[in-house]
Design a protein around this motif. Structure first.
Motif, PDB file in Angstrom:
ATOM      1  N   ASP A 230      40.134  12.346  57.161  1.00 48.88           N
ATOM      2  CA  ASP A 230      39.241  11.445  56.408  1.00 48.88           C
ATOM      3  C   ASP A 230      38.033  12.227  55.882  1.00 48.88           C
ATOM      4  OD1 ASP A 230      40.845   9.294  56.855  1.00 48.88           O
ATOM      5  OD2 ASP A 230      39.562   8.349  58.358  1.00 48.88           O
ATOM      6  N   ASN A 231      37.480  13.070  56.749  1.00 45.55           N
ATOM      7  CA  ASN A 231      36.291  13.828  56.347  1.00 45.55           C
ATOM      8  C   ASN A 231      36.625  14.878  55.290  1.00 45.55           C
ATOM      9  OD1 ASN A 231      34.451  12.468  57.897  1.00 45.55           O
ATOM     10  ND2 ASN A 231      34.844  13.734  59.682  1.00 45.55           N
ATOM     11  N   TYR A 232      37.801  15.487  55.441  1.00 45.51           N
ATOM     12  CA  TYR A 232      38.243  16.446  54.422  1.00 45.51           C
ATOM     13  C   TYR A 232      38.405  15.726  53.083  1.00 45.51           C
ATOM     14  CZ  TYR A 232      41.102  19.757  51.851  1.00 45.51           C
ATOM     15  OH  TYR A 232      41.583  20.592  50.869  1.00 45.51           O
ATOM     16  N   GLY A 233      39.036  14.561  53.151  1.00 43.07           N
ATOM     17  CA  GLY A 233      39.283  13.776  51.933  1.00 43.07           C
ATOM     18  C   GLY A 233      37.982  13.328  51.288  1.00 43.07           C
ATOM     19  N   LEU A 234      37.029  12.927  52.115  1.00 43.89           N
ATOM     20  CA  LEU A 234      35.741  12.482  51.584  1.00 43.89           C
ATOM     21  C   LEU A 234      35.025  13.633  50.870  1.00 43.89           C
ATOM     22  CD1 LEU A 234      33.517  10.263  51.479  1.00 43.89           C
ATOM     23  CD2 LEU A 234      32.643  11.177  53.629  1.00 43.89           C
ATOM     24  N   PHE A 235      35.095  14.801  51.476  1.00 42.60           N
ATOM     25  CA  PHE A 235      34.442  15.989  50.898  1.00 42.60           C
ATOM     26  C   PHE A 235      35.085  16.338  49.552  1.00 42.60           C
ATOM     27  CE2 PHE A 235      33.200  20.491  50.689  1.00 42.60           C
ATOM     28  CZ  PHE A 235      31.900  20.435  51.160  1.00 42.60           C
ATOM     29  N   LEU A 236      36.417  16.342  49.556  1.00 41.65           N
ATOM     30  CA  LEU A 236      37.154  16.672  48.329  1.00 41.65           C
ATOM     31  C   LEU A 236      36.891  15.627  47.228  1.00 41.65           C
ATOM     32  CD1 LEU A 236      39.336  18.353  46.873  1.00 41.65           C
ATOM     33  CD2 LEU A 236      41.061  16.959  47.987  1.00 41.65           C
ATOM     34  N   ASP A 237      36.996  14.357  47.599  1.00 41.48           N
ATOM     35  CA  ASP A 237      36.789  13.296  46.601  1.00 41.48           C
ATOM     36  C   ASP A 237      35.362  13.329  46.062  1.00 41.48           C
ATOM     37  OD1 ASP A 237      39.347  12.528  46.991  1.00 41.48           O
ATOM     38  OD2 ASP A 237      38.895  10.778  48.237  1.00 41.48           O
ATOM     39  N   SER A 238      34.394  13.634  46.935  1.00 35.47           N
ATOM     40  CA  SER A 238      33.000  13.692  46.473  1.00 35.47           C
ATOM     41  C   SER A 238      32.850  14.795  45.427  1.00 35.47           C
ATOM     42  CB  SER A 238      32.043  13.964  47.634  1.00 35.47           C
ATOM     43  OG  SER A 238      32.215  13.024  48.637  1.00 35.47           O
ATOM     44  N   ALA A 239      33.543  15.913  45.633  1.00 31.12           N
ATOM     45  CA  ALA A 239      33.483  17.009  44.655  1.00 31.12           C
ATOM     46  C   ALA A 239      34.092  16.554  43.331  1.00 31.12           C
ATOM     47  CB  ALA A 239      34.211  18.237  45.192  1.00 31.12           C
ATOM     48  N   LEU A 240      35.266  15.935  43.416  1.00 33.36           N
ATOM     49  CA  LEU A 240      35.954  15.514  42.182  1.00 33.36           C
ATOM     50  C   LEU A 240      35.131  14.465  41.437  1.00 33.36           C
ATOM     51  CD1 LEU A 240      39.590  15.334  43.620  1.00 33.36           C
ATOM     52  CD2 LEU A 240      38.654  17.096  42.088  1.00 33.36           C
ATOM     53  N   GLU A 241      34.545  13.528  42.206  1.00 32.23           N
ATOM     54  CA  GLU A 241      33.735  12.483  41.557  1.00 32.23           C
ATOM     55  C   GLU A 241      32.492  13.053  40.895  1.00 32.23           C
ATOM     56  OE1 GLU A 241      33.162   9.551  44.642  1.00 32.23           O
ATOM     57  OE2 GLU A 241      35.329   9.185  44.667  1.00 32.23           O
ATOM     58  N   ALA A 242      32.036  14.206  41.374  1.00 31.61           N
ATOM     59  CA  ALA A 242      30.863  14.839  40.762  1.00 31.61           C
ATOM     60  C   ALA A 242      31.280  15.786  39.627  1.00 31.61           C
ATOM     61  CB  ALA A 242      30.073  15.588  41.824  1.00 31.61           C
ATOM     62  N   ASN A 243      32.495  15.610  39.135  1.00 32.35           N
ATOM     63  CA  ASN A 243      33.015  16.419  38.011  1.00 32.35           C
ATOM     64  C   ASN A 243      33.201  17.894  38.328  1.00 32.35           C
ATOM     65  OD1 ASN A 243      33.162  14.229  36.258  1.00 32.35           O
ATOM     66  ND2 ASN A 243      30.950  14.411  35.855  1.00 32.35           N
TER      67      ASN A 243
END
Ligand code: LLP
Length: 414
Positions: free
Chosen positions: A44-57
């Motif tokens: 979950d934490n890995y996914g959150l980190f990755l998604d946060s990067a993608l959402e920040a373009n």
């Protein structure tokens, strides 16, 4: 005894659970002390980190998990399946990362003391990058690469001369720290042809410290990294912003810690919105991350049981079977970790020091914690120890290393 968001720990009818399994039933199968990990929380934490990067373009981010935080093979295999790379600092970590199935092309090798033997192993494996921390190291990498008839891929680790606000033992981005190279020394080395016969400069990196809650210094350092990349003025494959994002361990950090989303927004504003616009080569360098703590800390608990209790006037001690050799953060950095026990009928709590069997006063997991009256055999959980927990354990006092148990996504213990 409140439990933080996203923790695998919970109370059900006063009974402590981990990943919805009663802790008491786990402790019947595994003798304390032991580390207990949740694969789900980790992912979950890995996914959150990755998604946060993608959402920040941030496009195609490469997340190289810092193995020093937690090199548990099962957890690493899980991260490898999720696509993670690795940040390593020794040949032991290189082997562990490869054994876990992490691709060599996703491994960055940091550290100030890489030996010739370690460099050779990295070259043979074909790692993504050696993050170089001195000119002397670059000379050695160049000569080892020549001997192996390989081109070494290197990135300079910039020392951006910033004061990262964290514990002094883990702040790494100022000139008085042994890490990285100053900008002027990096630029000078680029003109020295002999250093580059068998090496390619493919990136730039930084890492200014760990358990960073305020990101002011991070922002400044990332700006420096971008401006160095412009001065270097050659195509680079990546910029590696290191690790360091902190977690809210306890009452103090809770007020001021930064989320992965806030962290990514800073990186995006400095690099995607600003640096990319000024960078003149077509292919923009991808952004590499080296997080450890923010991925793994919450995923682990240290489970220990009370051997006996003791009272000295108004001081109450619960002596447990785990010690500072098993989990050293509290002793070494004075770090705060939540301590949980089963709830007991009646509301009375006693301010208790949870101490281990080691012959040092620092062998203490928490002082004056309001806990129900404890007795021999009661279980104690020290929270958020999935990062820098087992990886820093030792045999001090000739004690065995603690066991590690993983609860898989399917709820199986192994
Ligand atoms: N990259 C490099 C080059 C590092 O030296 C470190 C951590 C990381 C990445 C990962 O940093 P993180 O995201 O986990 O903050 N034992 C200490 C922490 C030491 C950190 C050392 N370097 C503790 O328990 O707080």
């Amino acid at each position: 005894m409140t439990i933080k968001n996203s923790s695998p720990l919970s109370y059900k009818k006063g009974k402590l659970h981990f990943d919805n399994i009663p802790l008491a039933s786990i402790a019947q199968r595994v003798k304390t002390p032991f580390y207990l990990y949740s694969e789900k929380t980790l992912l979950d934490n890995y996914g959150l980190f990755l998604d946060s990067a993608l959402e920040a373009n941030i496009e195609k981010p490469l997340i190289c998990f810092a193995l020093k935080a937690n090199p548990n093979l099962k957890l690493l295999k899980s991260l490898a399946r999720a696509g993670a790379g690795a940040d390593i600092v020794s040949q032991g970590e290189l082997k562990r990362a490869l054994d876990a199935g992490i691709k060599a092309s996703k491994i960055v090798f940091s550290g100030v003391g890489k030996t010739g033997e370690e460099i050779k192993k990295g070259l043979k494996a074909g790692i993504y990058s050696f993050n170089v921390e001195s000119i002397e190291e670059l000379e050695l990498i160049n000569s080892e690469a020549r001997k192996l008839k390989k081109k070494a891929r290197v990135a300079f680790r910039l020392n951006p001369k910033v004061h990262a606000k964290t514990h002094k033992h883990i702040s790494t981005g100022f000139k008085t720290h042994k890490f990285g190279l100053l900008k002027e020394d990096i630029l000078k080395s680029l003109k020295k042809k002999s250093l580059w016969s068998d090496t390619d400069l493919v990136g730039l990196s930084m890492h200014i410290g760990s358990q960073l809650t305020c990101l002011k210094a991070t922002k400044k350092a990332i700006k420096e990294l971008g401006s160095l990349a412009l001065e270097v003025n050659r195509p680079l494959e990546f910029l590696d912003v290191g690790g360091g994002l902190g977690v809210d361990y306890g009452p103090e950090e809770e007020k001021r810690f930064s989320t992965p989303k806030q962290y990514m927004e800073i990186i995006s504003s400095e690099l995607v919105s600003s640096f990319y616009k000024k960078y003149s080569f077509d292919q923009k360098p991808r952004i590499v991350f080296e997080p450890g703590r923010v991925i793994a800390a919450r995923a682990g608990a240290f489970i220990t049981s009370v051997v006996r209790t003791k009272k000295s006037e108004d001081c109450h001690f619960a002596i447990v079977d785990g010690g500072m050799n098993d989990f050293v953060r509290a002793s070494l950095y004075g770090a705060y970790h939540d301590i949980l026990t089963e709830k007991k009928a009646g509301k009375k709590t006693i301010k208790t020091d949870i101490v281990g069997p080691i012959c040092e006063t620092a062998d203490c997991f928490g002082t004056a914690r309001s806990l129900p009256s404890l007795k021999a055999g009661d279980l104690i959980s020290v929270s958020d120890v999935g990062a820098y927990g087992f990886s820093m354990a030792s045999h001090y006092n000739m004690r065995n290393l603690p066991k590690e148990v993983v609860i898989s996504l399917k709820g199986k213990l192994s």
